[in-house]
Motif scaffolding. Structure first.
Motif, mmCIF file in Angstrom:
data_model
loop_
_atom_site.group_PDB
_atom_site.id
_atom_site.type_symbol
_atom_site.label_atom_id
_atom_site.label_comp_id
_atom_site.label_asym_id
_atom_site.label_seq_id
_atom_site.Cartn_x
_atom_site.Cartn_y
_atom_site.Cartn_z
ATOM 1 N N GLY A 1 0.791 -1.225 0.000
ATOM 2 C CA GLY A 1 0.000 0.000 0.000
ATOM 3 C C GLY A 1 0.820 1.271 0.000
ATOM 4 N N TYR A 2 2.093 1.183 0.387
ATOM 5 C CA TYR A 2 2.965 2.350 0.346
ATOM 6 C C TYR A 2 3.383 2.641 -1.094
ATOM 7 N N HIS A 3 3.813 3.870 -1.323
ATOM 8 C CA HIS A 3 4.314 4.244 -2.641
ATOM 9 C C HIS A 3 5.841 4.321 -2.607
ATOM 10 N N GLU A 4 6.451 3.812 -3.660
ATOM 11 C CA GLU A 4 7.905 3.918 -3.793
ATOM 12 C C GLU A 4 8.228 5.263 -4.436
ATOM 13 N N VAL A 5 9.136 5.994 -3.800
ATOM 14 C CA VAL A 5 9.397 7.369 -4.225
ATOM 15 C C VAL A 5 10.886 7.595 -4.478
ATOM 16 N N ARG A 6 11.160 8.642 -5.229
ATOM 17 C CA ARG A 6 12.514 9.231 -5.322
ATOM 18 C C ARG A 6 12.313 10.722 -5.134
ATOM 19 N N MET A 7 12.852 11.241 -4.041
ATOM 20 C CA MET A 7 12.619 12.637 -3.695
ATOM 21 C C MET A 7 13.938 13.299 -3.327
ATOM 22 N N ASP B 1 17.557 12.538 -11.426
ATOM 23 C CA ASP B 1 18.997 12.381 -11.672
ATOM 24 C C ASP B 1 19.602 13.685 -12.182
ATOM 25 N N GLY B 2 18.851 14.404 -13.007
ATOM 26 C CA GLY B 2 19.330 15.701 -13.488
ATOM 27 C C GLY B 2 19.490 16.703 -12.352
ATOM 28 N N VAL C 1 22.903 18.800 -11.171
ATOM 29 C CA VAL C 1 23.049 20.264 -11.137
ATOM 30 C C VAL C 1 23.277 20.778 -9.715
ATOM 31 N N LEU C 2 22.887 20.016 -8.701
ATOM 32 C CA LEU C 2 23.221 20.433 -7.338
ATOM 33 C C LEU C 2 24.737 20.503 -7.150
ATOM 34 N N SER C 3 25.443 19.601 -7.816
ATOM 35 C CA SER C 3 26.909 19.622 -7.734
ATOM 36 C C SER C 3 27.496 20.853 -8.409
ATOM 37 N N SER C 4 26.791 21.390 -9.395
ATOM 38 C CA SER C 4 27.304 22.536 -10.151
ATOM 39 C C SER C 4 27.192 23.842 -9.378
ATOM 40 N N LYS C 5 26.314 23.881 -8.360
ATOM 41 C CA LYS C 5 26.073 25.093 -7.560
ATOM 42 C C LYS C 5 25.516 26.239 -8.397
ATOM 43 N N GLU C 6 24.940 25.945 -9.566
ATOM 44 C CA GLU C 6 24.340 26.975 -10.410
ATOM 45 C C GLU C 6 22.861 27.072 -10.080
ATOM 46 N N LEU C 7 22.486 28.197 -9.466
ATOM 47 C CA LEU C 7 21.118 28.338 -8.977
ATOM 48 C C LEU C 7 20.096 28.239 -10.100
#
Length: 290
Positions: free
Chosen positions: A25-31, A197-198, A202-208
């Protein structure tokens, strides 16, 4: 130590995808979860007489056994045989039923506060293993910062922190049931999935600007349909200079990303004057864990 005060930071979702509904009944997520500088305050006072007392500053938020604060304190008391009592006073700032993990982060603060007060010696990992019994978001709230959450939300991987920016957060005068949103989400029929994944790249790039461009939340497909004011607030924020805007969690709270403090505060004033939301805040990301 007989008295301790802890901050319980709210979260937003930079990305939220639902992969499937599981057999249980739970949902599998990627957050992708992000702590922000909006927080509740919990004050813990130790008593010699056993028992748990929870007092809140909101009439609509009871301090009884239904409160996640009480549930977390009871779980710790029972698991580790704590014989003394604890009084927990909550000062609530995070909007309720808002998609910002307000209840979960309060429960997480209980783990931290009681771990310190009663010298339990628990590691972050040990607290997280126990905390999932309270709720899927609680382990993340124990860790804080920026993280990828998988499974039902309990499998956590640290990520590079969000670039410096200002966040305009607005909750319209409606409450959204997380249960309703997930029950009306048909994960196997979704045509849109956020680029999780994208976002990690971009979090690694530090480009807001790149981070803002990758925002995505699949739950908007349900919540916006029922509550169109969510989309209205998003559009308003972007018209007021936000690089992008997104609903957090199951909603209805919306956040906008701004590269200027002044612009964020100007947008806050405009949003309040427009009457689109009663609870409006300007804050910043909190990139370090607890």
């Amino acid at each position: 130590m007989d008295k301790i005060t802890r901050k319980a930071y709210a979260k937003i979702n930079l990305g939220l995808d639902v992969l499937r509904r599981r057999e249980d009944g739970y949902h599998e997520v990627r957050m992708i979860m992000q702590s922000v500088g909006l927080y509740d305050t919990l004050t813990f006072t130790r008593h010699e007489e056993a028992g748990i007392a929870v007092v809140t500053d909101k009439e609509e938020l009871p301090g009884d056994e239904s409160n996640l604060i009480y549930k977390a304190a009871k779980l710790l008391t029972d698991t580790y045989g704590i014989r003394q009592g604890v009084h927990i006073a909550l000062e609530k700032r995070i909007p309720m039923a808002a998609g910002m993990a307000g209840g979960s982060t309060d429960a997480a603060a209980v783990f931290h506060g009681m771990n310190e007060m009663f010298s339990l010696g628990l590691s972050i990992e040990e607290m997280c293993v126990l905390a999932v019994r309270i709720g899927a978001d609680v382990p993340y709230c124990i860790k804080g910062g920026t993280a990828l959450a998988e499974g039902i939300g309990e499998i956590l991987s640290d990520l590079p922190g969000m670039p410096d920016c200002f966040l305009l957060i607005a909750k319209p005068d409606i409450d959204v049931s997380t249960k309703f949103v997930y029950e009306n989400l048909h994960a196997d029929c979704l045509e849109y999935h956020p680029d999780i994944d994208g976002m990690i790249r971009v979090l690694s790039s530090k480009e807001l600007g790149s981070v803002a461009a990758k925002l995505g939340n699949v739950l908007e497909t349900v919540t916006v349909k029922k509550y169109p004011q969510v989309e209205e607030i998003k559009d308003f924020m972007k018209a007021q200079g936000a690089l992008n805007a997104l609903m957090s969690g199951s909603g209805p709270t919306v956040f906008g990303i701004y590269d200027s403090k002044e612009r964020a505060h100007e947008a806050q004033g405009a949003l309040e004057r427009a009457g689109l939301a009663k609870q409006v805040f300007v804050t910043v990301p909190v990139n370090t864990g607890r």
